[in-house]
Design a protein around this motif. Structure first.
Motif, mmCIF file in Angstrom:
data_model
loop_
_atom_site.group_PDB
_atom_site.id
_atom_site.type_symbol
_atom_site.label_atom_id
_atom_site.label_comp_id
_atom_site.label_asym_id
_atom_site.label_seq_id
_atom_site.Cartn_x
_atom_site.Cartn_y
_atom_site.Cartn_z
ATOM 1 N N MET A 164 -4.143 -1.837 6.024
ATOM 2 C CA MET A 164 -2.467 -2.265 6.092
ATOM 3 C C MET A 164 -2.548 -3.704 6.072
ATOM 4 S SD MET A 164 -0.746 0.657 6.425
ATOM 5 C CE MET A 164 -0.989 0.446 4.809
ATOM 6 N N ARG A 165 -1.551 -4.484 5.600
ATOM 7 C CA ARG A 165 -1.188 -5.630 5.512
ATOM 8 C C ARG A 165 0.504 -5.847 5.787
ATOM 9 N NH1 ARG A 165 -3.302 -8.375 0.631
ATOM 10 N NH2 ARG A 165 -5.281 -8.498 1.812
ATOM 11 N N LEU A 166 0.494 -6.580 6.790
ATOM 12 C CA LEU A 166 1.898 -6.746 7.218
ATOM 13 C C LEU A 166 2.443 -8.222 6.837
ATOM 14 C CD1 LEU A 166 0.797 -4.499 9.076
ATOM 15 C CD2 LEU A 166 2.915 -4.862 10.244
ATOM 16 N N ARG A 167 3.629 -8.323 6.409
ATOM 17 C CA ARG A 167 4.052 -9.795 6.307
ATOM 18 C C ARG A 167 5.590 -9.688 6.572
ATOM 19 N NH1 ARG A 167 7.054 -9.595 1.805
ATOM 20 N NH2 ARG A 167 6.350 -8.361 0.014
ATOM 21 N N ARG A 168 6.038 -10.859 6.596
ATOM 22 C CA ARG A 168 7.467 -11.006 6.841
ATOM 23 C C ARG A 168 8.203 -10.618 5.290
ATOM 24 N NH1 ARG A 168 9.179 -16.716 9.965
ATOM 25 N NH2 ARG A 168 7.944 -16.094 11.764
ATOM 26 N N PHE A 169 9.380 -9.943 5.285
ATOM 27 C CA PHE A 169 10.282 -9.764 4.572
ATOM 28 C C PHE A 169 10.694 -10.766 3.675
ATOM 29 C CE2 PHE A 169 10.675 -5.499 6.091
ATOM 30 C CZ PHE A 169 10.320 -4.613 4.856
ATOM 31 N N THR A 170 10.989 -10.764 2.330
ATOM 32 C CA THR A 170 11.425 -12.014 1.582
ATOM 33 C C THR A 170 12.634 -11.116 0.721
ATOM 34 O OG1 THR A 170 10.224 -11.796 -0.343
ATOM 35 C CG2 THR A 170 9.427 -13.382 1.353
ATOM 36 N N GLY A 207 -1.306 8.184 8.612
ATOM 37 C CA GLY A 207 -1.770 7.306 9.737
ATOM 38 C C GLY A 207 -1.132 5.817 9.487
ATOM 39 N N TYR A 208 -0.413 5.637 8.494
ATOM 40 C CA TYR A 208 -0.053 4.163 8.334
ATOM 41 C C TYR A 208 1.053 3.698 9.595
ATOM 42 C CZ TYR A 208 -1.638 4.634 3.463
ATOM 43 O OH TYR A 208 -2.499 4.615 2.495
ATOM 44 N N HIS A 245 7.214 -6.214 6.364
ATOM 45 C CA HIS A 245 6.895 -5.299 5.201
ATOM 46 C C HIS A 245 5.751 -4.819 5.415
ATOM 47 C CE1 HIS A 245 5.233 -5.412 0.987
ATOM 48 N NE2 HIS A 245 6.391 -4.945 0.643
ATOM 49 N N VAL A 246 5.212 -3.438 5.006
ATOM 50 C CA VAL A 246 3.953 -3.044 5.321
ATOM 51 C C VAL A 246 3.380 -2.552 4.067
ATOM 52 C CG1 VAL A 246 2.483 -1.047 6.419
ATOM 53 C CG2 VAL A 246 4.503 -2.247 7.556
ATOM 54 N N ALA A 247 2.172 -2.959 3.624
ATOM 55 C CA ALA A 247 1.597 -2.663 2.123
ATOM 56 C C ALA A 247 0.001 -2.154 2.434
ATOM 57 C CB ALA A 247 1.469 -4.033 1.295
ATOM 58 N N ARG A 248 -0.256 -1.412 1.520
ATOM 59 C CA ARG A 248 -1.724 -1.076 1.580
ATOM 60 C C ARG A 248 -2.554 -2.244 1.069
ATOM 61 N NH1 ARG A 248 -0.712 4.327 -1.976
ATOM 62 N NH2 ARG A 248 -0.882 2.620 -3.569
ATOM 63 N N ARG A 249 -3.490 -2.539 2.078
ATOM 64 C CA ARG A 249 -4.574 -3.556 1.655
ATOM 65 C C ARG A 249 -5.249 -3.595 0.397
ATOM 66 N NH1 ARG A 249 -6.151 -7.750 4.924
ATOM 67 N NH2 ARG A 249 -5.507 -6.761 6.638
ATOM 68 N N PRO A 250 -5.794 -2.351 -0.205
ATOM 69 C CA PRO A 250 -6.216 -2.497 -1.410
ATOM 70 C C PRO A 250 -5.651 -2.649 -2.797
ATOM 71 C CG PRO A 250 -7.115 -0.508 -0.385
ATOM 72 C CD PRO A 250 -5.831 -1.116 0.422
ATOM 73 N N PRO A 253 3.759 -1.495 -1.640
ATOM 74 C CA PRO A 253 4.386 -1.360 -0.337
ATOM 75 C C PRO A 253 4.512 0.214 -0.019
ATOM 76 C CG PRO A 253 5.901 -1.874 -2.194
ATOM 77 C CD PRO A 253 4.542 -1.741 -2.753
ATOM 78 N N VAL A 254 4.783 0.456 1.391
ATOM 79 C CA VAL A 254 4.658 1.631 1.850
ATOM 80 C C VAL A 254 5.594 1.826 2.965
ATOM 81 C CG1 VAL A 254 2.180 2.213 1.288
ATOM 82 C CG2 VAL A 254 2.665 1.239 3.695
ATOM 83 N N GLY A 255 5.960 0.880 3.556
ATOM 84 C CA GLY A 255 6.852 1.028 4.564
ATOM 85 C C GLY A 255 7.286 -0.393 5.393
ATOM 86 N N MET A 256 7.875 -0.173 6.704
ATOM 87 C CA MET A 256 8.297 -1.286 7.327
ATOM 88 C C MET A 256 7.820 -0.901 8.709
ATOM 89 S SD MET A 256 12.465 -1.322 8.097
ATOM 90 C CE MET A 256 12.655 -1.997 6.376
ATOM 91 N N CYS A 257 7.611 -2.078 9.674
ATOM 92 C CA CYS A 257 7.318 -1.910 10.812
ATOM 93 C C CYS A 257 7.469 -2.973 11.784
ATOM 94 C CB CYS A 257 5.795 -1.307 11.082
ATOM 95 S SG CYS A 257 5.302 -0.931 12.755
ATOM 96 N N GLY A 258 7.936 -3.008 12.969
ATOM 97 C CA GLY A 258 7.979 -4.326 13.635
ATOM 98 C C GLY A 258 8.626 -4.218 14.968
#
Length: 163
Positions: free
Chosen positions: A1-7, A98-99, A60-65, A69-74
């Protein structure tokens, strides 16, 4: 997973996520139907939270490969509850993989390390079995029922110390 701030460029994804059956049933209709609505949601929600709480907010949650985008979490700091709480929502096709658990564990660890959080909570409807499982896997335990606007039905409040 890769998490980053939303834009604001995430508006198309926000329209899709906030109109899923799970979001509407368990979180509530935010009236986001267009990309302009989504930009308003992002500005008033996650972006405002980052500014007000030194970066704390939904990510913002995205798959790393492939970066999909798959969802949001924070982590959310609400005026109406004593503890910062972990929140998450995922597109239906990415649920049960499992995300949510992976992303939630990462943001809780980040909250402890970067923000010095000593306690974390999770808030959900009693009927949201999938979210309850994620919260319990994080070690949160049911403490009490609460109500938060705009919903008026009781919500289940889970929490645990991080120390």
């Amino acid at each position: 997973m890769r998490l980053r701030r939303f834009t604001l460029e995430d508006a198309p994804f926000i329209v899709a996520l906030l109109n899923t059956p799970g979001w509407l049933a368990f979180i509530g209709d935010r009236g986001v139907r267009t990309e302009e609505d989504a930009r308003r949601y992002l500005t008033a929600g996650p972006l405002a939270s980052y500014a007000r709480h030194d970066g704390l907010g939904l990510y913002h949650v995205a798959r790393r490969p492939d970066g999909a985008p798959v969802g949001m979490c924070g982590l959310l700091r609400r005026d109406t509850v004593p503890d910062v709480d972990v929140g998450f929502a995922f597109l239906p096709e990415h649920c049960g993989l499992g995300y949510a658990g992976e992303a939630a564990a990462a943001v809780v660890a980040h909250g402890r390390e970067a923000f010095g959080l000593r306690r974390i909570a999770g808030i959900t409807l009693a009927g949201n079995a999938a979210s309850i499982r994620v919260l319990e896997k994080l070690g949160l335990r049911f403490e009490r029922e609460i109500t938060l606007p705009p919903k008026h039905e009781p919500l289940r409040y889970y929490a645990r110390d991080l120390a």
